[in-house]
Design an enzyme around this catalytic site. Structure first.
Site, PDB file in Angstrom:
ATOM      1  N   ASN A  13       0.854  -0.971  -0.341  1.00 51.15           N
ATOM      2  CA  ASN A  13      -0.573   0.206   0.135  1.00 51.15           C
ATOM      3  C   ASN A  13       0.677   1.146  -0.393  1.00 51.15           C
ATOM      4  O   ASN A  13       1.303   1.479   1.310  1.00 51.15           O
ATOM      5  CB  ASN A  13      -0.556   0.212   1.291  1.00 51.15           C
ATOM      6  CG  ASN A  13      -2.148   1.162   1.669  1.00 51.15           C
ATOM      7  OD1 ASN A  13      -1.884   2.051   0.344  1.00 51.15           O
ATOM      8  ND2 ASN A  13      -2.370   1.236   2.776  1.00 51.15           N
ATOM      9  N   HIS A  99      -9.563   1.872   4.898  1.00 48.14           N
ATOM     10  CA  HIS A  99      -8.650   1.575   5.353  1.00 48.14           C
ATOM     11  C   HIS A  99      -8.554   2.767   6.011  1.00 48.14           C
ATOM     12  O   HIS A  99      -9.347   3.851   5.968  1.00 48.14           O
ATOM     13  CB  HIS A  99      -7.169   2.511   4.455  1.00 48.14           C
ATOM     14  CG  HIS A  99      -5.993   2.324   4.999  1.00 48.14           C
ATOM     15  ND1 HIS A  99      -5.990   3.383   5.603  1.00 48.14           N
ATOM     16  CD2 HIS A  99      -4.892   1.258   4.495  1.00 48.14           C
ATOM     17  CE1 HIS A  99      -4.486   2.777   6.285  1.00 48.14           C
ATOM     18  NE2 HIS A  99      -4.009   1.650   5.890  1.00 48.14           N
ATOM     19  N   GLU A 101      -6.879   5.176   8.177  1.00 51.38           N
ATOM     20  CA  GLU A 101      -5.984   6.913   7.113  1.00 51.38           C
ATOM     21  C   GLU A 101      -7.855   7.366   6.637  1.00 51.38           C
ATOM     22  O   GLU A 101      -8.260   8.737   7.142  1.00 51.38           O
ATOM     23  CB  GLU A 101      -5.162   6.631   6.087  1.00 51.38           C
ATOM     24  CG  GLU A 101      -4.559   5.951   7.702  1.00 51.38           C
ATOM     25  CD  GLU A 101      -2.719   5.480   6.744  1.00 51.38           C
ATOM     26  OE1 GLU A 101      -3.159   5.574   4.798  1.00 51.38           O
ATOM     27  OE2 GLU A 101      -1.817   5.252   7.083  1.00 51.38           O
ATOM     28  N   GLY A 177       2.545   2.235  10.127  1.00 46.48           N
ATOM     29  CA  GLY A 177       3.376   2.984  10.473  1.00 46.48           C
ATOM     30  C   GLY A 177       3.768   3.741  11.979  1.00 46.48           C
ATOM     31  O   GLY A 177       4.696   4.372  11.793  1.00 46.48           O
TER      32      GLY A 177
HETATM   33  P1  PGA Z   1       2.571   0.049   7.741  1.00 45.06           P
HETATM   34  O1  PGA Z   1       1.156   0.440   6.873  1.00 45.06           O
HETATM   35  O2  PGA Z   1       3.527  -1.139   7.259  1.00 45.06           O
HETATM   36  O3  PGA Z   1       3.322   1.354   7.161  1.00 45.06           O
HETATM   37  O4  PGA Z   1       2.507  -0.130   9.664  1.00 45.06           O
HETATM   38  C1  PGA Z   1       0.617  -0.928   6.665  1.00 45.06           C
HETATM   39  C2  PGA Z   1      -1.349  -0.091   5.779  1.00 45.06           C
HETATM   40  O5  PGA Z   1      -1.472   1.344   6.575  1.00 45.06           O
HETATM   41  O6  PGA Z   1      -2.190  -1.152   5.829  1.00 45.06           O
END
Ligand code: PGA
Length: 257
Positions: A13, A99, A101, A177
């Site tokens: 992603n 997602h 976010e 993240g």
């Molecule tokens: P990350 O993100 O691997 O940077 O933690 C995963 C995601 O949000 O799909």
């Protein structure tokens, strides 16, 4: 993983990172590191503007391209939006839906997620439906109830025959993240609970065949342990999907055993 019954899917992603001009060199590098993924299916979910470049760059490899979002309406006056049919027409195979976010910053709800799932299925896309709890919710010990609700809401009205196209990604918000990964046991517990929800809704055969990914700081170091869990059938990977060596090592981990 359980290769006997379901696909293992390693999906990147990219989020709002990279530039279209960087896609080709990235693909070339990945191809040299990882000439063929044996068992797992590999997907890159990329920003809309990079989809043509990604389709071209990965044309001769077994990498599928996905989008990171879509609009739930079939067509019409929705300035700036992109429909499922537009994605399918380009050759996109997957689309991330809900997602955290998007839920957090763009007001997506369980209801809009469900509409998007239907729009994606209607156009022949494979939805990667994200669910996950916040740290507060985990500490309140309501994780399993919350995830159950998210999964049920996302799948409302989805007929059994379309379930083979659905992928669920369990992504604890506190692990995205942040460098904090859920332990393999924590992640498996929730993925197993998701499979139980699917079993209750659709029966054992469909539950057994559904790919359930883990996402949240999955990287080249922890992938093997996470993927060794019986109910974790792949990963949705943000940060580590931007670095060919790291992503390639995760594919290697999925190809083991
Ligand atoms: P990350 O993100 O691997 O940077 O933690 C995963 C995601 O949000 O799909």
């Amino acid at each position: 993983m359980n290769r006997k019954y379901r696909k293992t899917i390693i999906a990147g992603n990219w989020k709002m990172n990279m530039l279209a001009s960087q896609v080709k060199p990235f693909a070339e590098e990945l191809k040299t590191l990882n000439p063929r993924a044996k068992w797992c299916e590999t997907v890159f979910c990329v920003p809309y503007v990079m989809i043509p470049a990604a389709l071209k760059a990965f044309k001769d490899s077994r990498v599928a391209i996905g989008a990171e979002n879509l609009n739930e309406n079939p067509k019409g006056a929705f300035t700036g939006e992109v429909s499922a049919a537009m994605l399918a027409d380009l050759g996109v195979k997957y689309v991330i839906i809900g997602h955290s976010e998007r839920r957090q910053y763009y007001g997506e709800t369980d209801i809009s997620v469900n509409k998007k799932v239907h729009a994606a299925l209607e156009a022949g896309l494979n939805p990667i439906v994200c669910v996950g709890e916040s740290l507060e919710q985990r500490e309140m010990d309501i994780t399993l109830e919350l995830i159950t609700l998210q999964v049920k809401a996302a799948l409302a009205g989805v007929p059994a025959e379309k379930m083979r196209r659905i992928v669920i990604a369990y992504e604890p918000i506190w692990a995205i993240g942040t460098g904090k990964t859920a332990t393999a046991e924590q992640a498996n517990e929730v993925c197993c609970a998701i499979r139980t929800v699917i079993r209750k809704l659709y029966g054992a055969r469909i539950a057994r065949a559904t790919t359930i990914q883990y996402g949240g700081s999955m990287n080249e170091k922890n992938a093997r342990e996470l993927l060794a869990q019986p109910d974790i059938d792949g990963g949705l990977i943000g940060g580590a999907s931007l670095v060919p060596e790291k992503f390639s090592a995760i594919i290697d981990a999925a190809n083991q055993e």
